[in-house]
Design an enzyme around this catalytic site. Structure first.
Site, PDB file in Angstrom:
ATOM      1  N   CYS A   2     -12.495  -4.615 -30.179  1.00  0.00           N
ATOM      2  CA  CYS A   2     -13.985  -4.543 -30.199  1.00  0.00           C
ATOM      3  C   CYS A   2     -14.431  -4.566 -31.528  1.00  0.00           C
ATOM      4  O   CYS A   2     -13.641  -4.206 -32.635  1.00  0.00           O
ATOM      5  CB  CYS A   2     -14.291  -3.256 -29.280  1.00  0.00           C
ATOM      6  SG  CYS A   2     -13.546  -2.848 -27.742  1.00  0.00           S
ATOM      7  N   ARG A  27     -13.798 -10.618 -32.754  1.00  0.00           N
ATOM      8  CA  ARG A  27     -12.972  -9.349 -32.697  1.00  0.00           C
ATOM      9  C   ARG A  27     -12.932  -9.286 -30.896  1.00  0.00           C
ATOM     10  O   ARG A  27     -11.987  -8.399 -30.378  1.00  0.00           O
ATOM     11  CB  ARG A  27     -13.449  -8.312 -33.261  1.00  0.00           C
ATOM     12  CG  ARG A  27     -13.254  -8.119 -34.722  1.00  0.00           C
ATOM     13  CD  ARG A  27     -14.035  -6.991 -35.154  1.00  0.00           C
ATOM     14  NE  ARG A  27     -13.151  -5.964 -34.972  1.00  0.00           N
ATOM     15  CZ  ARG A  27     -12.229  -5.247 -35.696  1.00  0.00           C
ATOM     16  NH1 ARG A  27     -12.037  -5.805 -36.931  1.00  0.00           N
ATOM     17  NH2 ARG A  27     -11.320  -4.367 -35.393  1.00  0.00           N
ATOM     18  N   TRP A  74     -13.935  -6.314 -26.300  1.00  0.00           N
ATOM     19  CA  TRP A  74     -12.781  -6.953 -25.764  1.00  0.00           C
ATOM     20  C   TRP A  74     -11.927  -5.827 -24.695  1.00  0.00           C
ATOM     21  O   TRP A  74     -11.668  -4.966 -25.165  1.00  0.00           O
ATOM     22  CB  TRP A  74     -11.888  -7.179 -26.813  1.00  0.00           C
ATOM     23  CG  TRP A  74     -10.391  -7.904 -26.409  1.00  0.00           C
ATOM     24  CD1 TRP A  74     -10.580  -9.196 -26.152  1.00  0.00           C
ATOM     25  CD2 TRP A  74      -9.119  -7.385 -26.228  1.00  0.00           C
ATOM     26  NE1 TRP A  74      -9.365  -9.710 -25.921  1.00  0.00           N
ATOM     27  CE2 TRP A  74      -8.288  -8.567 -25.889  1.00  0.00           C
ATOM     28  CE3 TRP A  74      -8.524  -6.129 -26.415  1.00  0.00           C
ATOM     29  CZ2 TRP A  74      -7.084  -8.384 -25.549  1.00  0.00           C
ATOM     30  CZ3 TRP A  74      -7.205  -6.046 -25.773  1.00  0.00           C
ATOM     31  CH2 TRP A  74      -6.596  -7.132 -25.654  1.00  0.00           C
ATOM     32  N   ASN A  98     -14.052   1.475 -30.682  1.00  0.00           N
ATOM     33  CA  ASN A  98     -13.118   0.479 -30.704  1.00  0.00           C
ATOM     34  C   ASN A  98     -11.850   0.957 -30.642  1.00  0.00           C
ATOM     35  O   ASN A  98     -11.512   2.116 -31.280  1.00  0.00           O
ATOM     36  CB  ASN A  98     -13.131  -0.425 -32.081  1.00  0.00           C
ATOM     37  CG  ASN A  98     -11.939  -1.326 -32.236  1.00  0.00           C
ATOM     38  OD1 ASN A  98     -11.259  -1.675 -31.360  1.00  0.00           O
ATOM     39  ND2 ASN A  98     -11.754  -1.663 -33.534  1.00  0.00           N
ATOM     40  N   GLY A  99     -10.908   0.500 -29.643  1.00  0.00           N
ATOM     41  CA  GLY A  99      -9.650   1.345 -29.724  1.00  0.00           C
ATOM     42  C   GLY A  99      -9.259   1.578 -28.236  1.00  0.00           C
ATOM     43  O   GLY A  99      -9.870   1.193 -27.046  1.00  0.00           O
ATOM     44  N   GLU A 484       5.524 -21.970 -33.114  1.00  0.00           N
ATOM     45  CA  GLU A 484       3.901 -21.931 -33.369  1.00  0.00           C
ATOM     46  C   GLU A 484       3.170 -23.033 -32.681  1.00  0.00           C
ATOM     47  O   GLU A 484       2.173 -22.693 -32.219  1.00  0.00           O
ATOM     48  CB  GLU A 484       3.901 -22.027 -35.117  1.00  0.00           C
ATOM     49  CG  GLU A 484       2.294 -22.257 -35.629  1.00  0.00           C
ATOM     50  CD  GLU A 484       1.688 -20.769 -35.258  1.00  0.00           C
ATOM     51  OE1 GLU A 484       2.362 -19.876 -34.679  1.00  0.00           O
ATOM     52  OE2 GLU A 484       0.262 -21.075 -35.534  1.00  0.00           O
ATOM     53  N   LYS A 488       0.257 -21.988 -30.256  1.00  0.00           N
ATOM     54  CA  LYS A 488      -1.163 -22.509 -30.628  1.00  0.00           C
ATOM     55  C   LYS A 488      -1.794 -23.028 -29.247  1.00  0.00           C
ATOM     56  O   LYS A 488      -2.769 -23.160 -28.970  1.00  0.00           O
ATOM     57  CB  LYS A 488      -1.275 -23.530 -31.867  1.00  0.00           C
ATOM     58  CG  LYS A 488      -2.241 -23.505 -32.830  1.00  0.00           C
ATOM     59  CD  LYS A 488      -2.219 -22.435 -34.045  1.00  0.00           C
ATOM     60  CE  LYS A 488      -2.040 -20.983 -33.468  1.00  0.00           C
ATOM     61  NZ  LYS A 488      -2.046 -20.044 -34.392  1.00  0.00           N
ATOM     62  N   GLU A 491      -2.529 -20.753 -26.618  1.00  0.00           N
ATOM     63  CA  GLU A 491      -3.549 -20.000 -26.603  1.00  0.00           C
ATOM     64  C   GLU A 491      -5.196 -20.395 -26.660  1.00  0.00           C
ATOM     65  O   GLU A 491      -6.125 -19.961 -26.149  1.00  0.00           O
ATOM     66  CB  GLU A 491      -3.539 -19.013 -28.086  1.00  0.00           C
ATOM     67  CG  GLU A 491      -3.968 -19.348 -29.279  1.00  0.00           C
ATOM     68  CD  GLU A 491      -3.617 -18.440 -30.493  1.00  0.00           C
ATOM     69  OE1 GLU A 491      -3.608 -17.142 -30.212  1.00  0.00           O
ATOM     70  OE2 GLU A 491      -2.950 -18.738 -31.310  1.00  0.00           O
ATOM     71  N   HIS A 507      21.004 -26.831 -23.382  1.00  0.00           N
ATOM     72  CA  HIS A 507      21.570 -25.793 -22.711  1.00  0.00           C
ATOM     73  C   HIS A 507      20.721 -24.833 -21.702  1.00  0.00           C
ATOM     74  O   HIS A 507      20.579 -23.685 -21.297  1.00  0.00           O
ATOM     75  CB  HIS A 507      21.802 -24.512 -23.740  1.00  0.00           C
ATOM     76  CG  HIS A 507      22.745 -24.960 -24.697  1.00  0.00           C
ATOM     77  ND1 HIS A 507      24.233 -24.831 -24.515  1.00  0.00           N
ATOM     78  CD2 HIS A 507      22.767 -25.459 -26.040  1.00  0.00           C
ATOM     79  CE1 HIS A 507      24.960 -25.233 -25.558  1.00  0.00           C
ATOM     80  NE2 HIS A 507      23.915 -25.415 -26.539  1.00  0.00           N
ATOM     81  N   LYS A 606      -9.026 -11.246 -32.217  1.00  0.00           N
ATOM     82  CA  LYS A 606      -8.508 -11.722 -33.378  1.00  0.00           C
ATOM     83  C   LYS A 606      -7.546 -10.808 -34.071  1.00  0.00           C
ATOM     84  O   LYS A 606      -6.758 -10.873 -34.512  1.00  0.00           O
ATOM     85  CB  LYS A 606      -9.662 -11.873 -34.273  1.00  0.00           C
ATOM     86  CG  LYS A 606      -9.241 -12.376 -35.800  1.00  0.00           C
ATOM     87  CD  LYS A 606      -8.727 -13.827 -35.618  1.00  0.00           C
ATOM     88  CE  LYS A 606      -8.383 -14.255 -37.032  1.00  0.00           C
ATOM     89  NZ  LYS A 606      -7.266 -15.315 -37.076  1.00  0.00           N
TER      90      LYS A 606
HETATM   91  O1  M6R Z   1      -3.734 -10.029 -37.891  1.00  0.00           O
HETATM   92  P1  M6R Z   1      -2.271 -10.421 -37.453  1.00  0.00           P
HETATM   93  O2  M6R Z   1      -1.611 -11.492 -38.250  1.00  0.00           O
HETATM   94  O3  M6R Z   1      -1.300  -8.928 -37.730  1.00  0.00           O
HETATM   95  O4  M6R Z   1      -2.298 -10.813 -36.082  1.00  0.00           O
HETATM   96  C1  M6R Z   1      -0.998 -11.006 -35.281  1.00  0.00           C
HETATM   97  C2  M6R Z   1      -1.133 -11.845 -34.219  1.00  0.00           C
HETATM   98  O5  M6R Z   1      -1.867 -11.053 -33.432  1.00  0.00           O
HETATM   99  C3  M6R Z   1      -1.678 -13.236 -34.424  1.00  0.00           C
HETATM  100  O6  M6R Z   1      -0.858 -14.089 -35.350  1.00  0.00           O
HETATM  101  C4  M6R Z   1      -2.050 -13.993 -33.153  1.00  0.00           C
HETATM  102  O7  M6R Z   1      -0.616 -14.446 -32.383  1.00  0.00           O
HETATM  103  C5  M6R Z   1      -2.883 -15.303 -33.168  1.00  0.00           C
HETATM  104  N1  M6R Z   1      -4.027 -15.184 -32.243  1.00  0.00           N
HETATM  105  C6  M6R Z   1      -2.055 -16.430 -33.241  1.00  0.00           C
HETATM  106  O8  M6R Z   1      -3.072 -17.523 -33.419  1.00  0.00           O
END
Ligand code: M6R
Length: 611
Positions: A2, A27, A74, A98-99, A484, A488, A491, A507, A606
């Site tokens: 949040c 966020r 969030w 937030n938290g 990755e 990507k 997500e 395998h 984020k």
């Molecule tokens: O802020 P951070 O790099 O610690 O965040 C880690 C992950 O939450 C972040 O890389 C997440 O996987 C991204 N959404 C990937 O694109």
């Protein structure tokens, strides 16, 4: 997670709160709300959905108070509905949080027993009632907060507004970031609270961060910090160069597109910071831990894309520095409670520097006598502040939820670190260092060249948008890059995707291959290119649809159909940084063809400040 904002202004603050919330929307964005004091009375507007719904609500029913708090949510506890949206209020107190309050159930039961009525399913609402309850017991607002905070278990940042107290705003932090902003110039006398300095950048460039356990009492006449023992403390004031312009989309439709395109520049900036380009050497702006030469091993912990950056770096630390690497996702590492050799070195990687799991590992490692080296993008973050050495990636603010430029800047910096360790350990000599540095210096230009493949990638993405599943394969540093690519795509397009080491195909995952499965192969022309080609043949033999990203030419005797993205020729050591570009563009354009919001994918945030 949040985003929270608080303002004690000189005139109506609702507009400024919305402006700040827009900068925090990255966020969390499933609901939003704002509360102000209207002639001393708490008034709220809340709405499910994105901030524009709240704006419409405010346009219909404006708020004119000069003191206020705001929130983008969030969801962790309770669905993203209006009644679960913050601020939570009860006639005496309004809070934004937030938290996660871990002991909210016990507290709620206790407060219900005293007659408090709850309106939401959230953990946060309990905080407003706890403060109100203490005030009903005769405490002043400040004393009520001071007495109640120790009862909260979990991670939080809070902003609190009180009925009848037009010149009072209280902030508190334990485990989630919070910053105070001090108005100057035309805004002298105004004070602000925010989850990050970027949110407050339109109003001020003067900030002070709360430490964990702090709370802060804001008035237009002064700001007082108190520590976890309710003792007055001074917190360092700083001028932050955060520019309001940094969070504009420019000419791009999405922050993600802008951030992909910024990469040649920000990777160059990061490299310039850690290399002496004219001498052809690594030039770290800090000393390596004294025992770098003797170090038995390096431990790395991180989450998500940052973890994948660590996986790539493992190849480099092992190759250039002959340094064994243990790497694990932070959420597993922290609970595995691994034994750690005294005086060892642990490396954390994080864009935000606030990720709860990574931060917990950092604290665990610190408690086990480790030197802490962090690669972080936010210089004022908790991780940066709690590390022995904070090595900064110079990506600038990354707003798109999908990490792009922070990832490639992490890779660039990690490559510099691996070379520095290589020299310190006597594994590479000056000539080799110069050769590798030259290869690294070529990377930004190669990335710019790779950007020119965008029309071709867009055409491929149009087809990928119809896929149900996608497989990514790679060997060497292209294997983590395959992970990755899959992360990507998942997500932001919500297409199911998997990344595999190309050699693992036979395998198990080869069973998935049929005419409908696109298989994206990341194959720079390196020492394992021929082996990857054999794996491609295995896919082709089963009718799989091949998309090859390479700088090599496909041999004439190759038996299958291949759609190729031809990359610029390059020395393969640092190909992962350059090949990240098509990987990111594939995900972006596929998501756009599918009509998805690339910047704010569903269910994600984020900065993940809860475990
Ligand atoms: O802020 P951070 O790099 O610690 O965040 C880690 C992950 O939450 C972040 O890389 C997440 O996987 C991204 N959404 C990937 O694109």
């Amino acid at each position: 997670m949040c985003g929270i904002v608080g303002i004690l202004g000189r005139g109506p603050v609702a507009g400024s709160i919305i402006e700040a919330l827009k900068r925090l929307e990255y966020r969390g964005y499933d609901s939003a709300g704002i509360a102000t004091l209207e002639n001393g009375h708490l008034a709220r507007r809340r709405a499910a959905g994105k901030l524009k719904t709240l704006e419409a609500c405010l346009a219909a029913e404006p708020l004119s108070g000069a003191s206020g708090i705001g929130h983008t949510r969030w969801a962790t506890h309770g669905r993203p509905t209006e009644s679960n949206a913050h601020p939570h209020a009860n006639g005496k107190v309004a809070i934004v949080h937030n938290g996660i309050i871990e002991n909210f159930r016990e507290l709620r039961e206790e407060l219900r027993g005293k007659g408090h009525k709850f309106e939401s399913d959230t953990d946060s609402e309990v905080v407003a009632h706890l403060f109100a309850d203490a005030m009903e017991g005769g405490l002043s607002p400040v004393d009520a907060v001071a007495a109640s905070l120790p009862r909260l278990k979990g991670a939080f940042a809070l902003a609190v507004l009180f009925e009848g107290e037009d010149d009072l705003l209280i902030g508190a932090r334990d485990g989630a970031p919070l910053v105070v902003g001090f108005g100057n110039g035309e805004r002298a006398g105004e004070v602000y609270l925010g989850s990050d300095a970027l949110a407050l950048a339109p109003f001020t460039d003067e900030f002070a961060y709360l430490e964990d356990g702090d709370f802060v009492i804001l008035s237009r006449h002064g700001v007082e910090f108190r520590d976890t023992h309710n003792q007055r403390v001074e917190r360092h004031h700083m001028r932050s160069p955060v520019s309001a312009l940094l969070v504009d989309k420019g000419n791009y439709r999405h922050f993600m597109a802008k951030e992909i395109h910024e990469q040649p520049e920000v990777v160059a900036r990061t490299l310039a910071h850690y290399l002496d380009m004219s001498a052809g050497t690594v030039a770290l702006p800090f000393a390596l831990p004294a025992d770098a030469a003797q170090l038995p091993r390096l431990t790395i912990a991180a989450c998500g894309t940052a973890y994948i950056a660590g996986l790539v770096a493992r190849y480099w630390f092992e190759r250039f520095a002959r340094l064994p690497v243990d790497i694990e996702v932070a959420s597993e590492f922290r609970y595995r409670e691994p034994p750690m050799e005294r005086g060892g070195l642990t490396l954390f990687i994080s864009q935000s520097g606030e990720t709860a799991d990574t931060l917990a590992c950092l604290r665990y490692a610190k408690a086990h006598d480790q030197k802490i080296l962090s690669v972080v993008n936010v210089p004022t973050s908790t991780m940066a502040r709690e590390s022995d050495i904070a090595a900064l990636t110079l990506a600038g603010p990354e707003i798109g939820v999908a990490s792009t430029k922070a990832f490639t800047c992490q890779l660039a910096l990690l490559a510099c670190l691996a070379l520095a360790f290589g020299r310190a350990r006597g594994v590479i000599d000056a000539a080799q260092e110069a050769k590798y540095v030259a290869e690294l210096m070529a990377v930004p230009g190669l990335m710019a060249e790779a950007m020119k493949r965008e029309p071709r990638i867009e055409a491929l993405a149009r087809d990928l948008a119809r896929a149900r599943d996608v497989l990514y394969l790679g060997r060497g540093t292209s294997y983590p890059l395959a992970l990755e690519g899959a992360l990507k795509l998942k997500e932001i397009s919500y297409i199911h995707a998997e990344g595999y080491a190309a050699g693992e195909l036979k395998h198990g995952p080869i069973a998935l291959v049929d005419n409908d499965l696109p298989v994206i192969i990341l194959a720079p022309h390196d020492n394992v290119f021929d082996k990857t080609l054999s794996n491609m043949q295995e896919v082709a033999a089963r009718g799989g649809r091949l998309i090859l990203i390479t700088d090599a030419s496909v041999p004439g005797d190759f038996s299958g159909e291949v759609e190729a993205i031809t990359m610029p020729k390059m020395a393969p050591n640092f190909s992962a940084i350059v090949y990240a570009v098509p990987v990111q563009m594939i995900a972006y354009h596929t998501a756009i063809f599918m009509g998805k919001d690339a910047d704010q994918p569903r269910n994600l945030a984020k900065s993940v400040t809860v475990e």
